[in-house]
Design an enzyme around this catalytic site. Structure first.
Site, PDB file in Angstrom:
ATOM      1  CG  HIS A  15       1.155   4.781  -8.841  1.00 23.78           C
ATOM      2  ND1 HIS A  15       1.326   5.581  -7.631  1.00 23.78           N
ATOM      3  CD2 HIS A  15       2.556   4.855  -9.523  1.00 23.78           C
ATOM      4  CE1 HIS A  15       2.568   6.149  -7.555  1.00 23.78           C
ATOM      5  NE2 HIS A  15       3.012   5.934  -8.734  1.00 23.78           N
TER       6      HIS A  15
ATOM      7  NE  ARG B  45      -3.955  -2.132   1.695  1.00 23.59           N
ATOM      8  CZ  ARG B  45      -5.166  -2.469   0.961  1.00 23.59           C
ATOM      9  NH1 ARG B  45      -5.330  -1.463  -0.101  1.00 23.59           N
ATOM     10  NH2 ARG B  45      -5.664  -3.474   0.878  1.00 23.59           N
ATOM     11  CG  ASP B  46       1.441   5.593  -2.279  1.00 21.81           C
ATOM     12  OD1 ASP B  46       1.916   5.394  -3.540  1.00 21.81           O
ATOM     13  OD2 ASP B  46       1.659   6.364  -1.644  1.00 21.81           O
ATOM     14  CB  ILE B  47       3.525   5.745   2.740  1.00 23.13           C
ATOM     15  CG1 ILE B  47       3.852   5.676   4.371  1.00 23.13           C
ATOM     16  CG2 ILE B  47       4.250   6.778   1.948  1.00 23.13           C
ATOM     17  CD1 ILE B  47       5.312   5.654   4.683  1.00 23.13           C
TER      18      ILE B  47
ATOM     19  CG  ASN C  61       3.749   8.697 -12.269  1.00 24.39           C
ATOM     20  OD1 ASN C  61       2.776   9.112 -13.033  1.00 24.39           O
ATOM     21  ND2 ASN C  61       3.515   8.698 -10.802  1.00 24.39           N
TER      22      ASN C  61
ATOM     23  CD  GLU D 206       6.459  11.820  -5.297  1.00 23.15           C
ATOM     24  OE1 GLU D 206       6.498  11.007  -4.201  1.00 23.15           O
ATOM     25  OE2 GLU D 206       5.538  12.641  -5.476  1.00 23.15           O
ATOM     26  CB  VAL D 207      10.370   5.786  -5.501  1.00 25.71           C
ATOM     27  CG1 VAL D 207      11.172   4.774  -5.035  1.00 25.71           C
ATOM     28  CG2 VAL D 207       9.487   6.546  -4.431  1.00 25.71           C
TER      29      VAL D 207
ATOM     30  CG  HIS E  86       6.597   2.729  -8.646  1.00 28.65           C
ATOM     31  ND1 HIS E  86       7.816   3.400  -8.828  1.00 28.65           N
ATOM     32  CD2 HIS E  86       5.670   3.524  -8.576  1.00 28.65           C
ATOM     33  CE1 HIS E  86       7.548   4.658  -8.671  1.00 28.65           C
ATOM     34  NE2 HIS E  86       6.484   4.832  -8.396  1.00 28.65           N
TER      35      HIS E  86
HETATM   36  P1  5GP Z   1       5.997   7.936  -8.153  1.00 28.55           P
HETATM   37  O1  5GP Z   1       5.759   9.624  -7.872  1.00 28.55           O
HETATM   38  O2  5GP Z   1       7.528   7.695  -8.172  1.00 28.55           O
HETATM   39  O3  5GP Z   1       5.346   7.247  -9.171  1.00 28.55           O
HETATM   40  O4  5GP Z   1       5.402   7.333  -7.025  1.00 28.55           O
HETATM   41  C1  5GP Z   1       6.077   7.212  -5.509  1.00 28.55           C
HETATM   42  C2  5GP Z   1       5.070   6.640  -4.659  1.00 28.55           C
HETATM   43  O5  5GP Z   1       5.650   6.139  -3.425  1.00 28.55           O
HETATM   44  C3  5GP Z   1       4.444   7.827  -4.049  1.00 28.55           C
HETATM   45  O6  5GP Z   1       2.930   7.734  -4.552  1.00 28.55           O
HETATM   46  C4  5GP Z   1       4.688   7.830  -2.807  1.00 28.55           C
HETATM   47  O7  5GP Z   1       3.574   8.214  -1.736  1.00 28.55           O
HETATM   48  C5  5GP Z   1       5.132   6.440  -2.411  1.00 28.55           C
HETATM   49  N1  5GP Z   1       6.021   6.266  -1.314  1.00 28.55           N
HETATM   50  C6  5GP Z   1       7.195   6.927  -0.887  1.00 28.55           C
HETATM   51  N2  5GP Z   1       7.783   6.600   0.097  1.00 28.55           N
HETATM   52  C7  5GP Z   1       7.031   5.499   0.504  1.00 28.55           C
HETATM   53  C8  5GP Z   1       7.360   4.396   1.384  1.00 28.55           C
HETATM   54  O8  5GP Z   1       8.382   4.646   2.367  1.00 28.55           O
HETATM   55  N3  5GP Z   1       6.650   3.612   1.837  1.00 28.55           N
HETATM   56  C9  5GP Z   1       5.391   3.332   0.769  1.00 28.55           C
HETATM   57  N4  5GP Z   1       4.567   2.369   1.136  1.00 28.55           N
HETATM   58  N5  5GP Z   1       5.236   4.164  -0.221  1.00 28.55           N
HETATM   59  C10 5GP Z   1       6.003   5.328  -0.438  1.00 28.55           C
END
Ligand code: 5GP
Ligand code: ZN
Length: 121
Positions: free
Chosen positions: A109, A32-34, A94, A102-103, A107
């Protein structure tokens, strides 16, 4: 590199950082997304460290295919599959700052639930 010791999602996949996992197998982890943007917001990642979709090659096509099929199966499992009527879910990947990534560990979503969503809506 299959495991990047500095990567947040590699650490989550390895269980070094806690997460609420909804699925785990040899190749993928889903959790689950945090900071959920919707009632159901799950991230599906390969255990293999791939930074972005741009870094994928032809040889990654089977992995990417299995990842998308897993998204669909998780939608079933989480009760948000498309079963007709107004049901269904969104799948987002993304890529890069321009795509809102961001990460930097690949991944997908999986988002579903009543609107409005907080972002990605
Ligand atoms: P991006 O913006 O890279 O597509 O999505 C990264 C997602 O990772 C974001 O929706 C963010 O809320 C989620 N996220 C960032 N850090 C963590 C974490 O430590 N744990 C979890 N479960 N989700 C995270
Ligand atoms: Zn990683």
């Amino acid at each position: 590199m299959s495991h990047d010791p500095n990567c947040l999602f590699c650490k989550i996949a390895a269980g070094e950082i806690p997460s609420t996992k909804v699925h785990e197998d040899d190749e993928f982890v889903a959790f689950r997304d945090i900071r959920p943007a919707a009632e159901t917001h799950v991230l599906v990642i390969p255990r293999k460290h791939i930074a972005t979709l741009t870094d994928c090659h032809e040889s990654d096509a089977p992995l990417l295919g299995r990842m998308l099929v897993l998204v669909a199966r998780l939608a079933d499992k989480l009760g948000v599959a498309y079963t007709g009527g107004e049901t269904g879910f969104r799948t987002v990947i993304n890529t890069g700052p321009g795509g809102g990534q961001e990460v930097y560990h690949l991944h997908a979503h999986l988002l579903a639930g009543p609107r409005p969503w907080l972002r990605m809506g």
